[in-house]
Scaffold this motif. Sequence first.
Motif, mmCIF file in Angstrom:
data_model
loop_
_atom_site.group_PDB
_atom_site.id
_atom_site.type_symbol
_atom_site.label_atom_id
_atom_site.label_comp_id
_atom_site.label_asym_id
_atom_site.label_seq_id
_atom_site.Cartn_x
_atom_site.Cartn_y
_atom_site.Cartn_z
ATOM 1 N N VAL A 213 0.859 -1.186 0.000
ATOM 2 C CA VAL A 213 0.000 0.000 0.000
ATOM 3 C C VAL A 213 0.890 1.230 0.000
ATOM 4 C CG1 VAL A 213 -1.797 1.259 1.231
ATOM 5 C CG2 VAL A 213 -1.800 -1.252 1.233
ATOM 6 N N PRO A 214 0.648 2.173 -0.903
ATOM 7 C CA PRO A 214 1.557 3.333 -0.990
ATOM 8 C C PRO A 214 1.231 4.402 0.055
ATOM 9 C CG PRO A 214 -0.133 3.524 -2.652
ATOM 10 C CD PRO A 214 -0.381 2.207 -1.953
ATOM 11 N N LEU A 215 2.239 5.177 0.402
ATOM 12 C CA LEU A 215 2.048 6.412 1.151
ATOM 13 C C LEU A 215 1.777 7.503 0.118
ATOM 14 C CD1 LEU A 215 4.954 6.132 3.756
ATOM 15 C CD2 LEU A 215 2.565 5.485 4.041
ATOM 16 N N VAL A 216 0.684 8.224 0.289
ATOM 17 C CA VAL A 216 0.190 9.095 -0.777
ATOM 18 C C VAL A 216 0.511 10.552 -0.477
ATOM 19 C CG1 VAL A 216 -1.642 7.495 -1.339
ATOM 20 C CG2 VAL A 216 -2.071 9.316 0.331
ATOM 21 N N PRO A 217 0.488 11.415 -1.517
ATOM 22 C CA PRO A 217 0.652 12.860 -1.286
ATOM 23 C C PRO A 217 -0.581 13.431 -0.582
ATOM 24 C CG PRO A 217 1.084 12.257 -3.580
ATOM 25 C CD PRO A 217 0.425 11.085 -2.930
ATOM 26 N N ARG A 218 -0.482 14.682 -0.178
ATOM 27 C CA ARG A 218 -1.631 15.354 0.424
ATOM 28 C C ARG A 218 -2.778 15.451 -0.586
ATOM 29 N NH1 ARG A 218 0.018 20.108 4.679
ATOM 30 N NH2 ARG A 218 1.652 18.971 5.784
ATOM 31 N N ASP A 219 -4.004 15.614 -0.061
ATOM 32 C CA ASP A 219 -5.232 15.710 -0.853
ATOM 33 C C ASP A 219 -5.587 14.393 -1.519
ATOM 34 O OD1 ASP A 219 -5.339 18.407 -0.168
ATOM 35 O OD2 ASP A 219 -4.173 18.993 -1.929
ATOM 36 N N HIS A 220 -4.958 13.310 -1.075
ATOM 37 C CA HIS A 220 -5.295 11.977 -1.560
ATOM 38 C C HIS A 220 -5.828 11.138 -0.410
ATOM 39 C CE1 HIS A 220 -2.964 13.273 -5.008
ATOM 40 N NE2 HIS A 220 -3.274 12.160 -5.658
ATOM 41 N N ILE A 221 -6.624 10.148 -0.765
ATOM 42 C CA ILE A 221 -7.134 9.219 0.234
ATOM 43 C C ILE A 221 -6.034 8.228 0.585
ATOM 44 C CG2 ILE A 221 -8.811 7.391 0.677
ATOM 45 C CD1 ILE A 221 -10.769 8.879 -1.103
ATOM 46 N N GLY A 222 -5.807 8.033 1.870
ATOM 47 C CA GLY A 222 -4.761 7.129 2.342
ATOM 48 C C GLY A 222 -3.883 7.810 3.372
ATOM 49 N N VAL A 223 -2.753 7.187 3.684
ATOM 50 C CA VAL A 223 -1.816 7.750 4.657
ATOM 51 C C VAL A 223 -0.893 8.716 3.946
ATOM 52 C CG1 VAL A 223 0.000 7.224 6.326
ATOM 53 C CG2 VAL A 223 -1.940 5.671 6.071
ATOM 54 N N TRP A 224 -0.894 9.953 4.402
ATOM 55 C CA TRP A 224 -0.046 10.962 3.771
ATOM 56 C C TRP A 224 1.419 10.677 4.070
ATOM 57 C CZ3 TRP A 224 -2.943 16.202 5.046
ATOM 58 C CH2 TRP A 224 -4.147 16.216 4.319
ATOM 59 N N ALA A 225 2.227 10.815 3.039
ATOM 60 C CA ALA A 225 3.658 10.534 3.175
ATOM 61 C C ALA A 225 4.374 11.608 3.978
ATOM 62 C CB ALA A 225 4.304 10.390 1.800
#
Length: 555
Positions: A213-225
């Motif tokens: 599962v990726p760490l995502v940029p801001r404004d994305h669904i998921g865990v922010w990197a």
Amino acid sequence: MALIIFFLVLSIIALGAAFVVALPAAGRVALVVLAFSLFVFGLVIGSSVVVDQNEVGIVHKQFFGKPLPTGQIIARAGEMGPQAEVLGPGWHFGYYPFVYSVRVDHVISVPSGQVGFVTARDGLPLPENEMFAPVWSSAQDMLNPATFLSKGGRRGPQTTILTPGTYRYNTALHEVTTVPALQVAAGTVAVIKSNSGKRWTPEEGAGDMVNGVPLVPRDHIGVWAEPLTPGGYYLNTHAYVPTVVKTTQRTYTYQATSFPRPSAPAATPAGRQAKVSLAASASGNDDWSVSVRSKDGFSFPIDVRVACAVEAKNAPYLVALLGNPDAVVQDEQEDEKLEVLEARIILPSVRAIFRNVAETMNALEFVNRRSEIEAMATKRITAELARYRVTCDGVYVGNIHLDATAAGQQLLATQTDREVAVNQQKLYEQQKQAEESRAKFVRAQEEAEQQRQLAAAEYKVRVEGENAKSQVARAKGEAESQVIIGEGRAKAYKLLVETLGQQQVAQLELLKLVVDGKVQITPQVMVTGANGNGTMDALMGTILRQSVPAQPATK
């Protein structure tokens, strides 16, 4: 409603009086006009609504309209039910009580340090697999019922929040609750798990992957990197769920607080002392925090302290891997409460590495090589924790409780006796060496003294030899000198005799002796002679007397 009825009654009375009471035609007309005016005035006054400055009027239409469509709560085009438009401060007319009901609510004020969380009761359904409505560019547009319903507002929880301030809104359409703003304290970061925003796609580029599962940029669904650093944030903590992670140094101490002695069982189960306050094991068994087994079969606990830290940039990775690494959970294996990071990573790694190190050494070797084991464990634990992006600042080995069992105590006693014997043997050897050294020293002193005496004797012999040679040379010189002197005197006497005569020379020498005091001129012996040389004879006798040593008197 009461005002309308009141003025209606007055108008009926005035109208009835116009037809019952005998009045001129002009008076009757006046009464009819008065009755009609009272009726109209009552209708106007009865349909008015007054809204204060800090209030909002919510209109509900009860009659004379179409019913609302199924699933719709707010009327958009005059249907019966709650109306989209709200009444602002001031006087409002035309809201007849038998057609409308108006509810006056207070506006909402969001205090400083808090945010307003908005939920819409009407609007389009949320998109599939979405938990929150999309972000609005303006909170005012979101709260405006006409704009919200006409521009595709979604029912349900809204992502957009209300920052501190005062807001007038349709309470039939929106529900607003206040929640504290996010405060990220010093020494921590907040990792955001976003439930609202865009979906990450592989075309956007692969970031850090955690279990696929990726760490995502801001404004994305998921865990922010990227975590939020210390500070205050007006953030919708329902849509953006924060997980606070400590970035200060963590110290975990695994220390045996008690252990059984061979003579008596332990009174208290072995506990552990760590940075967080944890209760001792309640299982009734002796549960060592870090217990190892040596190559020669001895089991014993050791005290270990581990210092580590989670860097801010690595906090999202740990959150994605463990959830909340600082959450305290009940660990079934340890039967006590531990931090998730400690229970899942720190403690298992420490135990496994120390056990692996211990099984390659004998018990006494493990005890005697404590500093070496500490360095070895630090290196291995640092490498192991780096796999989970946890920085290890050091591993420290405290007491090694080999004496926790009778076998260990016996082994230590044997080691102690051996060390005592070895030390005594070394002491005896040192004493022997000291005696030998002392004997050598004494012998060396004696030899040195003999050498000194021998050297002195040799030197004395040499000196005496040189003295003898000197005396011989001196005697030889004196003899030669006497010979030269004698020869010179002989030549001088010979010349004197030849010149003065023998008798005159003798007299001259005698006079010299008298002058030097070597001859006593007072005669001790009277010598006379018949030849007339009395004076010469007397001097000769005196010389003879003085040249003959006196004999000691005999008794």
